[in-house]
Design a protein around this motif. Structure first.
Motif, PDB file in Angstrom:
ATOM      1  N   LYS A 171       0.959  -1.296  -0.146  1.00 57.06           N
ATOM      2  CA  LYS A 171       0.014   0.192  -0.103  1.00 57.06           C
ATOM      3  C   LYS A 171       0.808   1.237   0.035  1.00 57.06           C
ATOM      4  N   PHE A 172       0.276   2.388  -0.540  1.00 59.30           N
ATOM      5  CA  PHE A 172       0.928   3.584  -0.586  1.00 59.30           C
ATOM      6  C   PHE A 172       0.122   4.701   0.210  1.00 59.30           C
ATOM      7  N   GLN A 173       0.661   5.497   1.002  1.00 62.71           N
ATOM      8  CA  GLN A 173       0.100   7.037   1.520  1.00 62.71           C
ATOM      9  C   GLN A 173       0.579   7.974   0.850  1.00 62.71           C
ATOM     10  N   ASP A 174      -0.132   8.847  -0.073  1.00 59.85           N
ATOM     11  CA  ASP A 174       0.208   9.691  -0.475  1.00 59.85           C
ATOM     12  C   ASP A 174       0.006  11.047   0.288  1.00 59.85           C
ATOM     13  N   ARG A 175       0.252  12.338  -0.317  1.00 60.48           N
ATOM     14  CA  ARG A 175       0.186  13.504   0.787  1.00 60.48           C
ATOM     15  C   ARG A 175      -1.071  14.037   1.057  1.00 60.48           C
ATOM     16  N   SER A 176      -1.969  13.595  -0.009  1.00 59.15           N
ATOM     17  CA  SER A 176      -3.432  14.139   0.410  1.00 59.15           C
ATOM     18  C   SER A 176      -4.286  13.011  -0.316  1.00 59.15           C
ATOM     19  N   ASP A 177      -5.465  13.134   0.122  1.00 57.32           N
ATOM     20  CA  ASP A 177      -6.699  12.233  -0.428  1.00 57.32           C
ATOM     21  C   ASP A 177      -7.266  12.727  -1.665  1.00 57.32           C
TER      22      ASP A 177
END
Length: 417
Positions: A171-177
């Motif tokens: 999984k990857f968490q970006d800076r904003s949704d």
């Protein structure tokens, strides 16, 4: 004499250890844990000639880290990130949001790191949410929220002067949704595919560091045509870096090569070279890179995350066109560190020629003037940064086509504790 520096191998190993001393009890492991963090206040003013691309924004943020001591080789780590833009108007939300591929705007809190480590001998396993910094997997730190990955990494240093790492990313968490909040952890694609990597860093030759990394991301999508699928690829990255010092003169040269094998398009390649030269606290470098003209105009895939930046040619803050098909460019940087004053200042000029037809962004230029100041005494831990960027892109007519002409001013105040 080899330059004193934190090598890629040292960064990987340091990131996979949580404590130097083993606790005798589980309670002691938590008592011996360390808390650290960073308070941030940033201001960005952007003025471009493209429509809906000019505004300013004030951001505040907090990163809070906690690492336990080790207990029978086990350790835990946690990092929370918070971002807020309390005074952002609708224009700022659009200009600094995902519509401009910027991801600066996004308010909220995220548990970006929550991992467990286990070390036995010279082997360390790290599993869970974590920041990663390698050539092909990188957590970008250029925005208020640092990108993160859900991954499992295994690192070993048994071989002399060699670090070996293998791992998988789910999984990857970006800076904003994209909806006004901070990034959420999401699957790499809709089919829940994993990315797999292997990396070797060797320092057996004096003053030389050799790096090889492999990254693969399969395309298991069920789309009926190649264009409808999320594209899979395989990346092969090589880098050789030589650094040395003679009295007050430091110098070095590095060369790298990236080969991307797309599943549904032709392969693409990138090669680059970077020459460093400095005297005492004055440092300069010149870098050049070139990307092949592949038939699918996909260019090379620079791995996962905005922190995966193997191209030597790039601006300080703005990175555009540097991995597009049929691209060549160069960067020239000069900076000086006034150590006794806690002040550093420099300038960088980057020119890109993106000749690929879909991009149509010939003759992009990025001129950066930058500086930082580290406080001492009662304000020790506080650092301010200033960046002024001039953008030049005569061919871009829309935000989607390129950067456009304009200016950006970044001011950052960060307090580490």
């Amino acid at each position: 004499m080899k330059l004193a520096k934190l090598s890629l191998a040292a960064i990987v190993v340091a990131g996979l250890t949580t404590g130097s001393f083993a606790a005798e009890t589980l309670a002691d492991a938590f008592k011996e844990g360390k808390i650290s963090g960073e308070l941030r206040a940033w201001y960005i003013d952007r003025d471009k000639d493209l429509a809906n691309s000019s505004s300013d924004i004030f951001l505040t943020g907090l990163q809070l880290h906690y690492n336990t001591g080790t207990f029978y080789g086990f350790g835990l780590g946690f990092t929370t990130q918070t971002s807020a833009a309390p005074f952002a108007d609708e224009t700022a939300k659009e200009v600094f949001g995902t519509n401009q591929n910027d991801d600066l705007y996004g308010s909220g809190t995220q548990l970006s790191e929550a991992y467990i480590t286990y070390t036995i001998g010279k082997t360390t396993a790290k599993v869970g949410r974590q920041f990663i910094k390698t050539p092909l997997i990188g957590s970008s730190t250029s925005r208020m929220i640092t990108q993160s990955f859900e991954a499992a990494l295994l690192t070993n240093t048994d071989l002399p002067n060699t670090t070996v790492m293998v791992g998988a990313v789910s999984k990857f968490q970006d800076r904003s949704d994209g909806e006004g909040g901070v990034g959420q952890f999401e699957e790499l694609n809709k089919d829940h595919d994993y990315a797999y990597t292997a990396m070797v860093v060797n320092q057996s030759i004096p003053n030389v560091e050799l790096t090889f990394q492999y990254l693969t991301f399969d395309d298991d999508s069920k789309g009926s045509t190649a264009s409808s699928r999320i594209q899979g690829y395989q990346d092969y990255y090589f880098e050789a870096e030589y650094t040395n010092k003679y009295n007050s003169i430091n110098y070095g040269i590095a060369a790298n090569y990236l080969y991307t094998d797309w599943e549904h398009y032709d392969e693409a390649t990138m090669y680059g070279v970077k020459v460093n030269l400095g005297y005492d606290n004055f440092k300069t470098y010149v870098a050049y890179s070139s990307i092949s003209d592949d038939e699918g105009s996909k260019g090379v895939k620079a791995g996962l995350g905005g922190g995966a930046q193997p191209n030597y040619v790039k601006g300080k803050q703005v990175r555009v066109g540097t991995y597009s098909s049929d691209t060549s460019g160069y960067s020239v940087d000069a900076n000086y560190n006034f150590k006794q004053l806690g002040l550093s200042a420099g300038a960088r000029y980057t020119k890109l020629d993106v000749a690929s037809k879909p991009s149509n962004q010939n003759d992009q230029t990025i001129t950066d003037f930058y500086g930082s100041y580290k406080f001492v005494g009662a304000l020790k831990g506080l650092e301010t940064e200033l960046l002024y960027t001039i953008l030049g892109d005569e061919s871009a007519k829309t935000a989607a086509a390129g950067t456009g002409k304009g200016e950006e001013l970044w001011f950052k105040a960060n307090y580490k504790f």
